[in-house]
Design an enzyme around this catalytic site. Sequence first.
Site, short mmCIF file in Angstrom:
data_model
loop_
_atom_site.label_atom_id
_atom_site.label_comp_id
_atom_site.label_asym_id
_atom_site.label_seq_id
_atom_site.Cartn_x
_atom_site.Cartn_y
_atom_site.Cartn_z
N LYS A 1 0.86 -1.18 0.00
CA LYS A 1 0.00 0.00 0.00
C LYS A 1 0.90 1.23 0.00
O LYS A 1 1.92 1.27 0.70
CB LYS A 1 -0.91 -0.02 1.24
CG LYS A 1 -1.90 1.13 1.30
CD LYS A 1 -2.88 0.98 2.47
CE LYS A 1 -3.89 2.11 2.53
NZ LYS A 1 -4.86 1.96 3.64
N SER B 1 -9.86 2.27 2.52
CA SER B 1 -8.90 2.97 1.71
C SER B 1 -7.89 2.07 1.00
O SER B 1 -7.28 2.49 0.03
CB SER B 1 -8.12 3.98 2.57
OG SER B 1 -7.32 3.31 3.53
N SER C 1 -10.26 -0.12 6.69
CA SER C 1 -9.62 -0.06 5.36
C SER C 1 -8.95 -1.32 4.87
O SER C 1 -8.53 -1.39 3.73
CB SER C 1 -8.61 1.08 5.34
OG SER C 1 -9.30 2.29 5.16
#
Length: 492
Positions: free
Chosen positions: A79, A154, A178
């Site tokens: 990420k 997210s 997330s």
Amino acid sequence: MTDLHRLSIRELSEGLAGSKFSSRELTEHYLKRIAKIDAQVQSYVTVTPEQALAQADAADALRQSGMANVLTGVPIAHKDIFCTQGIKTTAGSKMLDNFISPYDATVVAKGKVAGLVTLGKVNMDEFAMGSTSESSYFGATKNPWALDHVPGGSSGGSAAAVAADLAPFATGTDTGGSIRQPASFCGLTGLKPTYGRVSRFGMIAYASSLDQGGPMARSAEDCAYLMNVMAGHDERDSTSVNVDADDYVANLNGTSVKGLRIGIPKQYFNVAGLDADVKARVEESLKKLEDMGATLVEIDLNMTDAYVPTYYLIAPAEASSNLQRFDGVRYGYRCENPVDLTDLYKRSRSEGFGPEVQRRILIGTYALSAGYYDAYYVKAQKVRRLIQQDFLKAFESVDVIAAPSAPTTAYKIGASLDPVEMYLGDIYTIAVNLAGLPAINAPVGFDKDQLPVGLQLIGNYWSESQLLSVVHQYQQATDWHTKRAAIAEETV
Ligand code: GLN
């Protein structure tokens, strides 16, 4: 081999150990898939082929010399919130579009020690604020199951990359869902560990008392392999717990579903906005666990109505404080031709941050300002304690708590939810972060539009092994986690 992307992490590890294929072949295979397929999915912000191939060659050399670890040579996507030395780290923001970190996040460094090959950095909502990945400065990532839908957020890039077989597994972070919600929207398994289990060092901060990194992959088994890399004490994170991590792979069969007491919170299944298909699939999965020997116990979680208002005070308050460091002075975006210092701050921040981030900074600053601090922030902290106590009381009579991960399946891109509607979609995930508990999402079927549905299991503190084990047993008895989106079936 053309189907290397179909192998589980264990199979990849065994294949590399048995010289069925090299890390270079495996890495080239994934890079080819990314080059061919990711234009449709847009899961990567940065692909790093040269570095990946160099790491793959180094991994192959280690194998030759008999010095390899279990995961040496296995590719991963990180990420874009984890700092990577020498590779751009954007957090999905224009503010950091030019930012190259001088050091690796602990999670990234541990991955390197384990021999993982970094394919690149994947997309996310700006500064991890959002539930769709649409707030990224780099554009919306698509859901591999339906390209006109969001992958969730997210950690939407992590979820989409794994669901499209553009990485075998990925790191994610979870401040209020997330990891679990995008895993749910993309048909994956994702674990949010207990607060303090995974180091936050080098993970760009959103809300520091809630942020926690974790694995996203197809199965609990795959997640266990990545947890073995990510978990553990880190002196550079003062809230990292100084307790040895488990061997999550060795513990995969450690918890029996037989006799497991699963709490079903009454309040959770009466939430307005809970989609009928989601409810049905989750109930079917619970029935399956019951058939496997679990006992379903109705429980009360009386604080449910307080989750969204409490989280949406505390998270923005911490965010407004954390994001003060982006001032256009030391690093990150700086506006053109500032006339003075105030202008430099103002315009750098107004031009560098997107609308959702600015909204959170405004809310947070307001809640922390003199005169409102006691009424909002302190009050929210008190309610937070009550929410935690609600869970602890429940764990006196049950082993895990079941819930949907999200009230709906993936939204259409551009569904233009107003912010409050979007916040309400976090109802099932955010209390877990407020309490600091671990929780896992497992795929349990599809809605009428063939979009994945996820079951969430919440555990008591430090019960990651138990959660992974319960989902592992479920996945031995079912095949939802093996289903692939059509785009993942594309060959290169
Ligand atoms: N959707 C939630 C928020 O926007 C959670 C995001 C997260 O876990 N990073 O705050």
